[in-house]
Design a protein around this motif. Structure first.
Motif, PDB file in Angstrom:
ATOM      1  N   SER A 101     -15.776 -25.632 -23.223  1.00 29.54           N
ATOM      2  CA  SER A 101     -15.084 -24.386 -23.561  1.00 29.54           C
ATOM      3  C   SER A 101     -16.109 -23.336 -24.012  1.00 29.54           C
ATOM      4  CB  SER A 101     -14.056 -24.612 -24.665  1.00 29.54           C
ATOM      5  OG  SER A 101     -14.698 -24.953 -25.863  1.00 29.54           O
ATOM      6  N   VAL A 102     -15.775 -22.069 -23.822  1.00 26.83           N
ATOM      7  CA  VAL A 102     -16.643 -20.968 -24.242  1.00 26.83           C
ATOM      8  C   VAL A 102     -16.497 -20.784 -25.749  1.00 26.83           C
ATOM      9  CG1 VAL A 102     -17.099 -18.497 -24.005  1.00 26.83           C
ATOM     10  CG2 VAL A 102     -16.440 -19.835 -22.012  1.00 26.83           C
ATOM     11  N   PRO A 103     -17.614 -20.698 -26.497  1.00 26.57           N
ATOM     12  CA  PRO A 103     -17.517 -20.509 -27.953  1.00 26.57           C
ATOM     13  C   PRO A 103     -17.119 -19.078 -28.316  1.00 26.57           C
ATOM     14  CG  PRO A 103     -19.804 -20.857 -27.304  1.00 26.57           C
ATOM     15  CD  PRO A 103     -18.973 -20.962 -26.086  1.00 26.57           C
ATOM     16  N   PHE A 104     -15.851 -18.880 -28.599  1.00 28.17           N
ATOM     17  CA  PHE A 104     -15.342 -17.579 -28.991  1.00 28.17           C
ATOM     18  C   PHE A 104     -15.487 -17.383 -30.489  1.00 28.17           C
ATOM     19  CE2 PHE A 104     -12.988 -18.021 -24.960  1.00 28.17           C
ATOM     20  CZ  PHE A 104     -13.348 -16.818 -24.397  1.00 28.17           C
ATOM     21  N   ALA A 105     -15.455 -16.122 -30.906  1.00 26.18           N
ATOM     22  CA  ALA A 105     -15.574 -15.779 -32.317  1.00 26.18           C
ATOM     23  C   ALA A 105     -14.319 -16.222 -33.071  1.00 26.18           C
ATOM     24  CB  ALA A 105     -15.778 -14.280 -32.477  1.00 26.18           C
ATOM     25  N   LEU A 106     -14.490 -16.499 -34.338  1.00 23.84           N
ATOM     26  CA  LEU A 106     -13.369 -16.919 -35.169  1.00 23.84           C
ATOM     27  C   LEU A 106     -12.346 -15.804 -35.322  1.00 23.84           C
ATOM     28  CD1 LEU A 106     -14.962 -18.858 -38.139  1.00 23.84           C
ATOM     29  CD2 LEU A 106     -13.282 -19.707 -36.531  1.00 23.84           C
ATOM     30  N   GLY A 107     -11.121 -16.082 -34.990  1.00 20.97           N
ATOM     31  CA  GLY A 107     -10.036 -15.156 -35.232  1.00 20.97           C
ATOM     32  C   GLY A 107     -10.106 -13.843 -34.480  1.00 20.97           C
ATOM     33  N   GLY A 108     -10.880 -13.768 -33.432  1.00 19.97           N
ATOM     34  CA  GLY A 108     -10.971 -12.509 -32.717  1.00 19.97           C
ATOM     35  C   GLY A 108     -11.358 -12.711 -31.267  1.00 19.97           C
ATOM     36  N   ASP A 109     -11.373 -11.601 -30.577  1.00 22.37           N
ATOM     37  CA  ASP A 109     -11.790 -11.628 -29.189  1.00 22.37           C
ATOM     38  C   ASP A 109     -13.300 -11.502 -29.114  1.00 22.37           C
ATOM     39  OD1 ASP A 109      -9.153 -11.753 -28.411  1.00 22.37           O
ATOM     40  OD2 ASP A 109      -8.947  -9.578 -28.293  1.00 22.37           O
ATOM     41  N   GLY A 110     -13.881 -12.084 -28.121  1.00 24.10           N
ATOM     42  CA  GLY A 110     -15.313 -11.967 -27.923  1.00 24.10           C
ATOM     43  C   GLY A 110     -16.016 -13.302 -28.051  1.00 24.10           C
ATOM     44  N   VAL A 111     -17.229 -13.309 -27.553  1.00 23.82           N
ATOM     45  CA  VAL A 111     -18.046 -14.514 -27.554  1.00 23.82           C
ATOM     46  C   VAL A 111     -18.912 -14.529 -28.798  1.00 23.82           C
ATOM     47  CG1 VAL A 111     -19.841 -15.730 -26.279  1.00 23.82           C
ATOM     48  CG2 VAL A 111     -18.076 -14.490 -25.038  1.00 23.82           C
ATOM     49  N   GLU A 112     -18.995 -15.682 -29.433  1.00 20.88           N
ATOM     50  CA  GLU A 112     -19.850 -15.817 -30.609  1.00 20.88           C
ATOM     51  C   GLU A 112     -21.275 -16.092 -30.142  1.00 20.88           C
ATOM     52  OE1 GLU A 112     -19.841 -18.014 -34.916  1.00 20.88           O
ATOM     53  OE2 GLU A 112     -18.314 -18.509 -33.462  1.00 20.88           O
ATOM     54  N   CYS A 157     -24.169 -16.853 -31.991  1.00 20.41           N
ATOM     55  CA  CYS A 157     -24.852 -17.985 -32.642  1.00 20.41           C
ATOM     56  C   CYS A 157     -23.833 -18.894 -33.332  1.00 20.41           C
ATOM     57  CB  CYS A 157     -25.866 -17.483 -33.659  1.00 20.41           C
ATOM     58  SG  CYS A 157     -27.262 -16.672 -32.937  1.00 20.41           S
ATOM     59  N   PRO A 158     -23.051 -19.630 -32.554  1.00 19.28           N
ATOM     60  CA  PRO A 158     -22.054 -20.495 -33.202  1.00 19.28           C
ATOM     61  C   PRO A 158     -22.700 -21.714 -33.845  1.00 19.28           C
ATOM     62  CG  PRO A 158     -22.047 -20.871 -30.853  1.00 19.28           C
ATOM     63  CD  PRO A 158     -23.003 -19.733 -31.104  1.00 19.28           C
ATOM     64  N   LYS A 159     -22.097 -22.162 -34.926  1.00 23.13           N
ATOM     65  CA  LYS A 159     -22.582 -23.369 -35.601  1.00 23.13           C
ATOM     66  C   LYS A 159     -21.842 -24.600 -35.112  1.00 23.13           C
ATOM     67  CE  LYS A 159     -24.053 -20.905 -39.641  1.00 23.13           C
ATOM     68  NZ  LYS A 159     -23.842 -20.585 -41.027  1.00 23.13           N
ATOM     69  N   PHE A 160     -20.613 -24.404 -34.643  1.00 25.61           N
ATOM     70  CA  PHE A 160     -19.829 -25.514 -34.112  1.00 25.61           C
ATOM     71  C   PHE A 160     -18.820 -24.977 -33.109  1.00 25.61           C
ATOM     72  CE2 PHE A 160     -17.703 -23.933 -37.848  1.00 25.61           C
ATOM     73  CZ  PHE A 160     -16.374 -23.882 -37.472  1.00 25.61           C
ATOM     74  N   CYS A 161     -18.275 -25.860 -32.300  1.00 26.82           N
ATOM     75  CA  CYS A 161     -17.274 -25.489 -31.299  1.00 26.82           C
ATOM     76  C   CYS A 161     -15.916 -25.327 -31.978  1.00 26.82           C
ATOM     77  CB  CYS A 161     -17.210 -26.563 -30.213  1.00 26.82           C
ATOM     78  SG  CYS A 161     -15.981 -26.233 -28.935  1.00 26.82           S
ATOM     79  N   GLN A 162     -15.247 -24.237 -31.690  1.00 26.73           N
ATOM     80  CA  GLN A 162     -13.934 -23.989 -32.289  1.00 26.73           C
ATOM     81  C   GLN A 162     -12.868 -24.932 -31.727  1.00 26.73           C
ATOM     82  OE1 GLN A 162     -13.446 -21.906 -34.761  1.00 26.73           O
ATOM     83  NE2 GLN A 162     -15.595 -21.329 -34.707  1.00 26.73           N
ATOM     84  N   LYS A 163     -13.087 -25.417 -30.516  1.00 27.70           N
ATOM     85  CA  LYS A 163     -12.072 -26.249 -29.879  1.00 27.70           C
ATOM     86  C   LYS A 163     -12.199 -27.728 -30.242  1.00 27.70           C
ATOM     87  CE  LYS A 163      -9.814 -26.829 -25.460  1.00 27.70           C
ATOM     88  NZ  LYS A 163      -9.812 -26.453 -24.055  1.00 27.70           N
ATOM     89  N   CYS A 164     -13.402 -28.292 -30.097  1.00 25.47           N
ATOM     90  CA  CYS A 164     -13.560 -29.731 -30.326  1.00 25.47           C
ATOM     91  C   CYS A 164     -14.290 -30.076 -31.612  1.00 25.47           C
ATOM     92  CB  CYS A 164     -14.273 -30.376 -29.140  1.00 25.47           C
ATOM     93  SG  CYS A 164     -16.011 -29.941 -28.978  1.00 25.47           S
ATOM     94  N   GLY A 165     -14.917 -29.085 -32.262  1.00 28.00           N
ATOM     95  CA  GLY A 165     -15.597 -29.323 -33.522  1.00 28.00           C
ATOM     96  C   GLY A 165     -17.017 -29.859 -33.409  1.00 28.00           C
ATOM     97  N   ALA A 166     -17.564 -29.905 -32.193  1.00 31.71           N
ATOM     98  CA  ALA A 166     -18.943 -30.397 -32.017  1.00 31.71           C
ATOM     99  C   ALA A 166     -19.921 -29.459 -32.711  1.00 31.71           C
ATOM    100  CB  ALA A 166     -19.261 -30.497 -30.526  1.00 31.71           C
TER     101      ALA A 166
END
Length: 95
Positions: A68-79, A81-90
């Motif tokens: 899955s594409v790492p989207f920003a928390l609670g908003g539209d757009g791509v994150e 420098c994500p620290k973890f995946c919003q979907k699976c938690g990796a």
């Protein structure tokens, strides 16, 4: 470091190249306009930059575990420098 963290480093490096290409094409129209080079409309450079970004994100910038594409928390757009995946938690980064 686990396997997902190592794989995501490669994914993130590809994303940075996509960002660089996007900025170069987006700015090319304005640079050519500044120097009065009228080979093409500045809109075309921006359009190509947006296409490169969108296609690059959907093709290359994905979670190695759940794809899955790492989207920003609670908003539209791509994150960026994500620290973890919003979907699976990796986890993408170690502390």
């Amino acid at each position: 470091m686990d396997d997902v963290t190592e794989q995501f480093k490669s994914v993130q490096n590809k994303f940075y190249i996509i960002l660089l290409l996007t900025i170069l094409f987006f700015a090319s129209g304005f640079v050519l306009k500044y120097f009065d080079v009228e080979l093409f409309n500045p809109f075309y450079g921006a359009f190509i930059g947006v296409l490169i970004f969108n296609i690059g994100v959907w093709k290359f910038y994905r979670c190695p575990k759940c794809n899955s594409v790492p989207f920003a928390l609670g908003g539209d757009g791509v994150e960026i420098c994500p620290k973890f995946c919003q979907k699976c938690g990796a986890k993408f980064k170690e502390k």
